[in-house]
Structure formats: C-alpha cells, structure tokens
Design a protein around this motif. Structure first.
Motif, PDB file in Angstrom:
ATOM      1  N   PRO A   1       0.804  -1.218   0.000  1.00 35.14           N
ATOM      2  CA  PRO A   1       0.000   0.000   0.000  1.00 35.14           C
ATOM      3  C   PRO A   1       0.841   1.274   0.000  1.00 35.14           C
ATOM      4  O   PRO A   1       0.484   2.265  -0.635  1.00 35.14           O
ATOM      5  CB  PRO A   1      -0.826  -0.121   1.288  1.00 35.14           C
ATOM      6  N   ARG A   2       1.958   1.255   0.701  1.00 33.53           N
ATOM      7  CA  ARG A   2       2.807   2.452   0.767  1.00 33.53           C
ATOM      8  C   ARG A   2       3.417   2.758  -0.605  1.00 33.53           C
ATOM      9  O   ARG A   2       3.472   3.923  -1.025  1.00 33.53           O
ATOM     10  CB  ARG A   2       3.902   2.255   1.821  1.00 33.53           C
ATOM     11  N   GLN A   3       3.894   1.735  -1.291  1.00 31.90           N
ATOM     12  CA  GLN A   3       4.441   1.952  -2.629  1.00 31.90           C
ATOM     13  C   GLN A   3       3.374   2.534  -3.560  1.00 31.90           C
ATOM     14  O   GLN A   3       3.612   3.492  -4.301  1.00 31.90           O
ATOM     15  CB  GLN A   3       4.948   0.623  -3.210  1.00 31.90           C
ATOM     16  N   LEU A   4       2.183   1.939  -3.536  1.00 24.13           N
ATOM     17  CA  LEU A   4       1.123   2.385  -4.431  1.00 24.13           C
ATOM     18  C   LEU A   4       0.637   3.789  -4.073  1.00 24.13           C
ATOM     19  O   LEU A   4       0.295   4.570  -4.968  1.00 24.13           O
ATOM     20  CB  LEU A   4      -0.033   1.401  -4.396  1.00 24.13           C
ATOM     21  N   ALA A   5       0.600   4.118  -2.799  1.00 26.94           N
ATOM     22  CA  ALA A   5       0.203   5.472  -2.408  1.00 26.94           C
ATOM     23  C   ALA A   5       1.166   6.503  -2.993  1.00 26.94           C
ATOM     24  O   ALA A   5       0.748   7.556  -3.494  1.00 26.94           O
ATOM     25  CB  ALA A   5       0.149   5.582  -0.888  1.00 26.94           C
ATOM     26  N   ALA A   6       2.468   6.198  -2.936  1.00 28.59           N
ATOM     27  CA  ALA A   6       3.458   7.105  -3.520  1.00 28.59           C
ATOM     28  C   ALA A   6       3.295   7.187  -5.035  1.00 28.59           C
ATOM     29  O   ALA A   6       3.411   8.263  -5.634  1.00 28.59           O
ATOM     30  CB  ALA A   6       4.866   6.640  -3.152  1.00 28.59           C
ATOM     31  N   ALA A   7       3.027   6.036  -5.675  1.00 27.95           N
ATOM     32  CA  ALA A   7       2.835   6.029  -7.123  1.00 27.95           C
ATOM     33  C   ALA A   7       1.619   6.860  -7.521  1.00 27.95           C
ATOM     34  O   ALA A   7       1.664   7.640  -8.475  1.00 27.95           O
ATOM     35  CB  ALA A   7       2.686   4.592  -7.613  1.00 27.95           C
ATOM     36  N   ARG A   8       0.513   6.693  -6.791  1.00 32.82           N
ATOM     37  CA  ARG A   8      -0.707   7.428  -7.126  1.00 32.82           C
ATOM     38  C   ARG A   8      -0.562   8.921  -6.870  1.00 32.82           C
ATOM     39  O   ARG A   8      -1.099   9.747  -7.612  1.00 32.82           O
ATOM     40  CB  ARG A   8      -1.871   6.849  -6.337  1.00 32.82           C
ATOM     41  N   GLU A   9       0.173   9.280  -5.816  1.00 34.97           N
ATOM     42  CA  GLU A   9       0.360  10.702  -5.520  1.00 34.97           C
ATOM     43  C   GLU A   9       1.103  11.402  -6.652  1.00 34.97           C
ATOM     44  O   GLU A   9       0.769  12.526  -7.030  1.00 34.97           O
ATOM     45  CB  GLU A   9       1.128  10.860  -4.211  1.00 34.97           C
ATOM     46  N   ARG A  10       2.095  10.734  -7.219  1.00 35.78           N
ATOM     47  CA  ARG A  10       2.900  11.374  -8.258  1.00 35.78           C
ATOM     48  C   ARG A  10       2.328  11.180  -9.657  1.00 35.78           C
ATOM     49  O   ARG A  10       2.389  12.098 -10.484  1.00 35.78           O
ATOM     50  CB  ARG A  10       4.329  10.841  -8.196  1.00 35.78           C
ATOM     51  N   TRP A  11       1.803   9.987  -9.942  1.00 36.21           N
ATOM     52  CA  TRP A  11       1.446   9.650 -11.313  1.00 36.21           C
ATOM     53  C   TRP A  11      -0.041   9.357 -11.509  1.00 36.21           C
ATOM     54  O   TRP A  11      -0.464   9.056 -12.636  1.00 36.21           O
ATOM     55  CB  TRP A  11       2.224   8.405 -11.772  1.00 36.21           C
ATOM     56  N   GLY A  12      -0.835   9.441 -10.462  1.00 36.89           N
ATOM     57  CA  GLY A  12      -2.203   8.942 -10.513  1.00 36.89           C
ATOM     58  C   GLY A  12      -3.103   9.603 -11.533  1.00 36.89           C
ATOM     59  O   GLY A  12      -4.109   9.005 -11.939  1.00 36.89           O
ATOM     60  N   GLN A  13      -2.795  10.815 -11.955  1.00 35.50           N
ATOM     61  CA  GLN A  13      -3.649  11.516 -12.927  1.00 35.50           C
ATOM     62  C   GLN A  13      -3.210  11.269 -14.368  1.00 35.50           C
ATOM     63  O   GLN A  13      -3.809  11.823 -15.296  1.00 35.50           O
ATOM     64  CB  GLN A  13      -3.638  13.021 -12.634  1.00 35.50           C
TER      65      GLN A  13
END
Length: 222
Positions: free
Chosen positions: A81-93
């Motif tokens: 979850p921590r990895q994905l949270a960082a991924a979504r924060e930067r690249w999620g859009q």
C-alpha cells in the motif's frame, strides 16, 4: 517468511523518490538497472503503439508512468500500500496508467485481457517462484509478446531460492523474504521449459565508478 505487504511497505520507507528529471532533462524515463542514467530503456519491450503492458512489482510507478507517457496502456501491480500510495500521488492523474494492489500470480490468473509485454525491474520476477510465475505470465502474453526482467546477478555458488533481508530499526530483526537467483544460462533453460522463445540473458556491466555489481537482464518472447 515475513508478510509480503509488510516487507515491501518497510522497503518503501527506505527508498528515495525518483528524481524529477533525469540527466537528459526528461520527466519520465525507463530504467532497468540500479544505477541512474545507465543501460537500455523501454525499447527492450518491443511494444506496439498503444500496446497493453504489465509492470509486476511496480513500486512507486516511475517505469509504468513512462510507458503511459509514450501512449501505452500501462498496468502497474504491487502488494505494498505504501508503494502504491506514492505512485498514485505522483502519477495517478496520468492518462493510460492503472495502478492496482494485487498479488502477482492471482492477478495473472484473473486478468484475462492479455498483454503485449510483461516486465519486472528488481521486482516480482526476483521474488516469486519461477515454477509458478513463468507459466502464469506465458499464459497472459499475446502472440509476439515479450517478457523482460532485471535483477542483481547471483552471488557465485548461491543459486536457487535464497533469503533476502530488509533491514528495520537498530533494535529490530530484519524482515525476510524469498528471492530466486540463477545464472543467465539457467534462466534461459527455465524460460525455454515453460514455452518461451527468443530467450536472451546477460549481465550488463556497472557504469564506471566505485560500484562494480552489474545488472542481470533477461528477455524472452512468445
């Protein structure tokens, strides 16, 4: 063995964020190795325009984001979850990028749409039993598809399933996960056994400098 999600959440806390730009001034890029601005890029995947591609163990999402920026339909899968949270924060859009929390084998069993390429950069291909992972990936690759992965070369004499340690605090024991280390020729034999073709495996030397450990890069087709 340590719970996988806990292990990779712990690992995520120790890893720096990807730089905002690389040495060429690019805001997205693909990197197979543990060194900055070194080695080949996304061309190893031989993706068709608009192809669907799967990142197994996408971490903080930089490689998958680059493929989406190139116009691919990129799916990034991770258990942390921590990895994905960082991924979504930067690249999620980013258009064309899908980031999912899932275990690799189960995801491959359930996603029936198929992929033009599947890859792993120091990720799932290193930390999953190849007897389970290789046939599961082969089943989901479309005709002409590519499977490419990179990881650290094995230490001489230490082959097969090994213990990999993720450090914690000074007063805590490290977390332990399994990894699979093989020489290039053994990876080639394994991939052929599970129906892959055009298999290549080589160790890319480290760039000039104090660090000397190269990167094992394995490529295979359908």
């Amino acid at each position: 063995m340590t719970d996988t999600a806990v292990a990779w959440d712990t690992y995520a806390r120790q890893r720096p964020e990807r730089r905002r730009t690389n040495a060429r001034g690019e805001t997205t890029w693909f990197n197979w190795t543990q060194y900055e601005d070194h080695g080949p890029g996304a061309e190893l995947l031989e993706l068709p325009g608009g192809g669907r591609v799967l990142d197994l163990g996408c971490g903080k999402g930089g490689n998958a984001a680059h493929l989406a920026a190139l116009g691919m339909r990129a799916v990034g899968v991770d258990v942390s979850p921590r990895q994905l949270a960082a991924a979504r924060e930067r690249w999620g859009q980013m258009s064309g990028l899908e980031l999912l929390r899932a275990e690799a084998i189960r995801f491959l069993q359930e996603d029936l749409d198929g992929f033009d390429a599947v890859y792993s950069v120091y990720g799932v291909a290193w930390f999953t039993d190849p007897a389970l992972l290789l046939p599961a990936i082969r089943e989901r690759l479309r005709p002409g598809g590519r499977f490419v992965f990179s990881q650290r070369p094995p230490v001489e004499g230490c082959y097969g399933c090994q213990a990999s340690y993720i450090p914690r605090g000074s007063d805590e024991d490290p977390l332990v996960v399994k990894r699979w280390d093989y020489q290039p020729e053994v990876w080639k034999q394994l991939l052929h056994r599970y129906g892959y073709t055009d298999v290549r495996a080589q160790v890319l030397a480290a760039p000039p400098g104090p660090r000397t450990v190269g990167t094992l890069i394995v490529q295979a087709g359908t």
